[in-house]
Every structure is written in C-alpha cells, then in structure tokens.
Design an enzyme around this catalytic site. Structure first.
Site, PDB file in Angstrom:
ATOM      1  N   TRP A  85      -2.803  75.064  27.947  1.00  0.00           N
ATOM      2  CA  TRP A  85      -1.643  75.344  28.803  1.00  0.00           C
ATOM      3  C   TRP A  85      -0.522  74.548  28.501  1.00  0.00           C
ATOM      4  O   TRP A  85      -0.666  73.436  27.625  1.00  0.00           O
ATOM      5  CB  TRP A  85      -2.095  74.997  30.392  1.00  0.00           C
ATOM      6  CG  TRP A  85      -2.246  73.411  30.796  1.00  0.00           C
ATOM      7  CD1 TRP A  85      -3.508  72.739  30.579  1.00  0.00           C
ATOM      8  CD2 TRP A  85      -1.163  72.618  31.052  1.00  0.00           C
ATOM      9  NE1 TRP A  85      -3.420  71.603  30.956  1.00  0.00           N
ATOM     10  CE2 TRP A  85      -1.955  71.232  31.144  1.00  0.00           C
ATOM     11  CE3 TRP A  85      -0.057  72.296  31.293  1.00  0.00           C
ATOM     12  CZ2 TRP A  85      -1.559  69.794  31.705  1.00  0.00           C
ATOM     13  CZ3 TRP A  85       0.813  71.233  31.358  1.00  0.00           C
ATOM     14  CH2 TRP A  85      -0.007  70.098  31.721  1.00  0.00           C
ATOM     15  N   GLU A 130       2.365  58.745  34.049  1.00  0.00           N
ATOM     16  CA  GLU A 130       1.943  59.498  32.942  1.00  0.00           C
ATOM     17  C   GLU A 130       3.016  59.603  32.015  1.00  0.00           C
ATOM     18  O   GLU A 130       2.779  59.578  30.654  1.00  0.00           O
ATOM     19  CB  GLU A 130       1.789  61.000  33.485  1.00  0.00           C
ATOM     20  CG  GLU A 130       0.469  61.385  34.428  1.00  0.00           C
ATOM     21  CD  GLU A 130      -0.385  61.326  33.412  1.00  0.00           C
ATOM     22  OE1 GLU A 130      -0.648  61.526  32.456  1.00  0.00           O
ATOM     23  OE2 GLU A 130      -1.696  61.339  34.299  1.00  0.00           O
ATOM     24  N   GLU A 168      -2.077  64.705  26.831  1.00  0.00           N
ATOM     25  CA  GLU A 168      -1.487  63.595  27.708  1.00  0.00           C
ATOM     26  C   GLU A 168       0.146  64.034  27.917  1.00  0.00           C
ATOM     27  O   GLU A 168       0.397  64.106  28.976  1.00  0.00           O
ATOM     28  CB  GLU A 168      -1.868  62.320  27.523  1.00  0.00           C
ATOM     29  CG  GLU A 168      -3.443  61.958  27.944  1.00  0.00           C
ATOM     30  CD  GLU A 168      -3.660  61.869  29.268  1.00  0.00           C
ATOM     31  OE1 GLU A 168      -2.847  61.712  30.038  1.00  0.00           O
ATOM     32  OE2 GLU A 168      -5.020  61.884  29.469  1.00  0.00           O
ATOM     33  N   HIS A 171       1.466  66.356  30.653  1.00  0.00           N
ATOM     34  CA  HIS A 171       1.507  65.853  32.147  1.00  0.00           C
ATOM     35  C   HIS A 171       2.644  65.460  32.494  1.00  0.00           C
ATOM     36  O   HIS A 171       3.243  65.595  33.750  1.00  0.00           O
ATOM     37  CB  HIS A 171       0.367  64.633  32.425  1.00  0.00           C
ATOM     38  CG  HIS A 171      -0.929  65.218  31.873  1.00  0.00           C
ATOM     39  ND1 HIS A 171      -2.082  64.280  31.744  1.00  0.00           N
ATOM     40  CD2 HIS A 171      -1.531  66.340  31.441  1.00  0.00           C
ATOM     41  CE1 HIS A 171      -3.154  65.224  31.281  1.00  0.00           C
ATOM     42  NE2 HIS A 171      -2.838  66.269  31.081  1.00  0.00           N
ATOM     43  N   GLU A 221      -9.581  57.104  32.875  1.00  0.00           N
ATOM     44  CA  GLU A 221      -9.403  58.353  32.929  1.00  0.00           C
ATOM     45  C   GLU A 221     -10.139  59.017  34.298  1.00  0.00           C
ATOM     46  O   GLU A 221      -9.327  60.125  35.000  1.00  0.00           O
ATOM     47  CB  GLU A 221     -10.145  58.984  31.771  1.00  0.00           C
ATOM     48  CG  GLU A 221      -9.264  58.729  30.518  1.00  0.00           C
ATOM     49  CD  GLU A 221      -8.237  59.677  30.256  1.00  0.00           C
ATOM     50  OE1 GLU A 221      -7.906  60.120  31.219  1.00  0.00           O
ATOM     51  OE2 GLU A 221      -7.483  59.504  29.285  1.00  0.00           O
ATOM     52  N   THR A 224      -7.587  58.491  37.024  1.00  0.00           N
ATOM     53  CA  THR A 224      -6.486  59.485  37.161  1.00  0.00           C
ATOM     54  C   THR A 224      -7.055  60.934  37.276  1.00  0.00           C
ATOM     55  O   THR A 224      -6.374  61.666  38.059  1.00  0.00           O
ATOM     56  CB  THR A 224      -5.798  59.528  35.796  1.00  0.00           C
ATOM     57  OG1 THR A 224      -6.648  59.822  34.844  1.00  0.00           O
ATOM     58  CG2 THR A 224      -4.992  58.323  35.826  1.00  0.00           C
ATOM     59  N   ASP A 253      -7.736  68.058  32.737  1.00  0.00           N
ATOM     60  CA  ASP A 253      -7.762  67.230  31.475  1.00  0.00           C
ATOM     61  C   ASP A 253      -8.113  65.793  31.574  1.00  0.00           C
ATOM     62  O   ASP A 253      -8.670  65.612  30.490  1.00  0.00           O
ATOM     63  CB  ASP A 253      -6.055  67.402  31.231  1.00  0.00           C
ATOM     64  CG  ASP A 253      -5.614  68.581  30.313  1.00  0.00           C
ATOM     65  OD1 ASP A 253      -6.378  69.340  30.091  1.00  0.00           O
ATOM     66  OD2 ASP A 253      -4.343  68.192  30.178  1.00  0.00           O
ATOM     67  N   GLU A 254      -7.730  65.153  32.546  1.00  0.00           N
ATOM     68  CA  GLU A 254      -8.258  63.759  32.546  1.00  0.00           C
ATOM     69  C   GLU A 254      -9.775  63.948  32.727  1.00  0.00           C
ATOM     70  O   GLU A 254     -10.594  62.896  32.086  1.00  0.00           O
ATOM     71  CB  GLU A 254      -7.695  63.139  34.067  1.00  0.00           C
ATOM     72  CG  GLU A 254      -6.260  63.052  34.092  1.00  0.00           C
ATOM     73  CD  GLU A 254      -5.640  62.343  33.172  1.00  0.00           C
ATOM     74  OE1 GLU A 254      -6.019  61.896  32.029  1.00  0.00           O
ATOM     75  OE2 GLU A 254      -4.279  62.021  33.352  1.00  0.00           O
ATOM     76  N   HIS A 257     -10.959  64.191  29.120  1.00  0.00           N
ATOM     77  CA  HIS A 257     -10.747  62.920  28.541  1.00  0.00           C
ATOM     78  C   HIS A 257     -11.795  61.777  28.883  1.00  0.00           C
ATOM     79  O   HIS A 257     -12.243  60.905  28.064  1.00  0.00           O
ATOM     80  CB  HIS A 257      -9.582  62.386  28.595  1.00  0.00           C
ATOM     81  CG  HIS A 257      -8.311  63.555  28.016  1.00  0.00           C
ATOM     82  ND1 HIS A 257      -7.222  63.544  28.428  1.00  0.00           N
ATOM     83  CD2 HIS A 257      -8.425  64.169  26.955  1.00  0.00           C
ATOM     84  CE1 HIS A 257      -6.345  64.395  27.893  1.00  0.00           C
ATOM     85  NE2 HIS A 257      -7.204  64.873  26.984  1.00  0.00           N
TER      86      HIS A 257
END
Length: 392
Positions: A85, A130, A168, A171, A221, A224, A253-254, A257
């Site tokens: 995205w 971020e 990242e 974000h 991670e 977050t 995403d976090e 990760h």
C-alpha cells in the site's frame, strides 16, 4: 563488570543479577526542573553511560553463518513494492478537479471533527515516533555483525534493514498528511518536535550488540502493533472509518515486522541458547525504552511523559500491555522450555519467565497510588496549547 567469554553475552550492569525495583515505565524521561528550552538542539536528556560493543568479536561469526537462513526466513517477510500500500491509497486525490478534491478534504475534516483532542495528542505522538525513522535505521546500523557496511551491502541483514526502513517510511508520511489535512493540529509545532527528536536520537541500551538489538526490536514492533491497533479501534468508534483503516493497516505492517525480528531471536535461542537468554534478560532488566523517549517540542521538557500519560488513560498503550508483550514473547520463544543453558543462563531464564507477574503487581500498586492523585492540566503545543487533564 563480568568478563567477556566466547560462549555467552555478558550482562552489562554492576548490579545484583536480575533485580526489579519498580514497574517498567511506559514512557519515562525525567529532565531537571531548571532545564530551559534551547533553539538549535534538543533538550539534553538524562541518559546512562552505556557500554559499547559488548558482543565478543567471535560472535560475529554467528550472524555470518545465519545469512543463508536470514535470506530464506526473514527477507520473505518483506513485500514487493508493487504489492505494498502507499499513502495515496488513503488520502484525498489531488489529481481530481479542484472542486472534487476540496470535497474529499471537506469529508475528511467532517470525520475528524468528532475525534477528541486527547485522541489527537496520541495520534500525533505516534506519528512523530514514526517520523523519526532515520534514527531507527541508524541504530540498527550500529549493531556489530549485521550493519550495512557500504550503504548498499547485499548481505541479507543490510537488505532487510533498508527495505524495513522503506516500508516503515510510509507510516509517518501517511499520518502526517492526514493530520495536516484535518486542520486539528499545529503542524509547525509537530514539525519542530520531529526535528528535535531526530537531532536527539535515542538510547535503547543495545550496546552495538545485535543480540540485544533484535530483542529490543521484537518488543518494540509488537508495542507499535498494539498502539496503532488501539488508535484504529478508537477512530472507528468515533466515526472515522478511513482513519481506522489507516491505523489498522499500519498495525498490520508492524505485526509482520515483529514476526521477522522474533524469528531472528528464536533462531539465536537455537544456535546460542545462553547468549540469547542472557540478552533477553539484560534488555528486560534495563526495561524497554520507547524509541521516541527523547521527544521535545522546544517548550515542554516532559513532553514524552505527558504524551504517554494520555496514551495510558485512553488505553492506547498501557503498563498491562508491556506485561502482555513480555508474556507473548516468552510463549513464542518457548523460553520456559529452552535447554542447554549454563548456570547463568538458567538464572536469566528464571528471571525473565517470572517477570510479567511481578510487573503486574507493581503496576497494581502504582495504580492504587494514582487513584489518590488529582488530575492536572497539561497544555500540548501540538493541539494549539489546549489543556488536557492527566495524572502524572
């Protein structure tokens, strides 16, 4: 100070082993009350004298030997750019005719109008965290044995770090633009805070040691992931489904990760159980410091404390979340069942596996004390110096 040996990572404190005196702070940074704002650099922080390069040089061979494993088990957790995205997927389309673009901005502002000021304090704090991404890439590139030696190294460790950074980076870009279009925040003060924070750096206590570094990133991670997930929940509850989708997408995403960094620690527990266990205990003994703990806006020397107090009150990230994360990692890594440990490794194992209940008990006592406190107002420059009640 313990002597370095070739078969374990030493604890790096001149303290009795594994002593917990107080609950781990969510976000805690104390400045002297006499500290005055300065213009060119961030307010000087009270950071500890950290040991550097605590990993024995021969341990670098561990990470060299794991390069093939990392290529097969860590790099696949990155997404191809064309499958990722991008911020524009969630934002008003500036290529539309002027009137249609303004209509999309108007709709965004109508949605965010229902969100309380407290929510924006937390969302801004998350966005600033971020946006300090250059600091985090720098921190990872201080870790011996996995750093990007050339700036374009083809090693899987360096490849991961650069591409993790690229993922990242979206974000902060997305949250910053959304906040800008909302009209609810003072972008000048937010931008100053970002500049101060990047200039100040961070002090996670990882000692250029990838054992410690990957324990830290595994924990961070997940933290977050929880924080963005809770901001998504509150945005949906308050009537902004687009912002809820934004925060939920970032949380996803976090989580991915987190899985990557957790896999690395899991592998270290397999190939060097005592070294990995001691690293986990060391980071838990130090307490995990949040990455934006040096946050400053040029006005409030306790900005990070105040931001975290709002996050705690709204349930975005709490002391119980800290204990939950520890329990999740203990279970994921199977720490209670790790075998082949030295005596020191077993003591570290006992400390880590018994830590979460102790944290919860200490937090319960802190909560009882907090109930006796009267709320006081704190002005946040990010929301035009509006006052928010907090307990701290």
């Amino acid at each position: 100070m313990q002597t370095l040996t070739s078969n374990h990572i030493p604890l790096t404190r001149n303290l009795p082993p594994f002593r917990l005196n107080s609950p781990p702070p969510l976000y805690r940074l104390r400045f002297p009350p006499s500290l005055h704002p300065i213009s060119a650099i961030a307010a000087p922080a009270l950071v500890k004298n950290r040991r550097m390069h605590s990993m024995p040089p021969e341990k670098i061979d561990v990470f060299k030997s794991l390069e093939g494993w990392a290529s097969q088990n860590v790099l696949p957790l990155l997404k191809p750019v064309n499958d990722c995205w991008q911020p524009q997927d969630f934002l008003p389309d500036s290529t539309l005719p002027y009137g249609e673009f303004l209509e999309e901005v108007r709709a965004l502002r109508e949605r965010t109008a229902e969100l309380p000021d407290e929510y924006f304090v937390v969302l801004v704090g998350d966005m600033i965290t971020e946006d300090a991404l250059p600091t985090y890439q720098t921190m990872i590139n201080t870790l011996d044995g996995v750093k990007d030696e050339t700036g374009a190294s083809r090693s899987p460790w360096a490849t991961w770090t650069r591409n993790w950074t690229a993922e990242e980076n979206r974000h902060g870009d997305l949250l910053r633009t959304y906040l800008y279009l909302s009209g609810r925040v003072d972008m000048m003060m937010i931008e100053r805070t970002v500049q101060y924070l990047i200039g100040a750096g961070m002090d996670p206590g990882t000692e250029n040691n990838p054992y410690l570094g990957f324990v830290y990133t595994s924990f961070q991670e997940r933290a977050t992931f929880i924080s963005h997930g809770n901001t998504a929940r509150l945005a949906k509850h308050r009537g902004d489904p687009v912002l809820a989708r934004i925060c939920g997408t970032i949380a996803s995403d976090e989580k991915r990760h987190e899985n990557a960094y957790s896999r690395i620690v899991q592998k270290l527990l397999e190939v060097d159980p005592t070294g990995a266990m001691l690293a986990i205990a060391d980071m838990m003994q130090k307490k995990i410091t949040m990455p934006a703990h040096l946050m400053y806006d040029g006005q409030d020397p306790r900005l990070f404390d105040h931001f975290s107090a709002v996050a705690q009150r709204l349930g975005i990230y709490t002391a119980n979340d800290y204990a939950d994360i520890l329990e999740v990692l203990i279970e994921r890594w199977g720490l209670e069942k790790v075998e082949g440990l030295t005596g020191e490794g077993r003591r570290a194992q006992d400390f880590v596996c018994g830590l979460a209940p102790r944290i919860r008990k200490l937090q319960e006592r802190a909560d009882e004390r907090a109930k006796k406190l009267k709320p006081h107002g704190v002005k946040f420059s990010w929301i035009f110096n509006k006052e928010i009640p907090i307990l701290s």
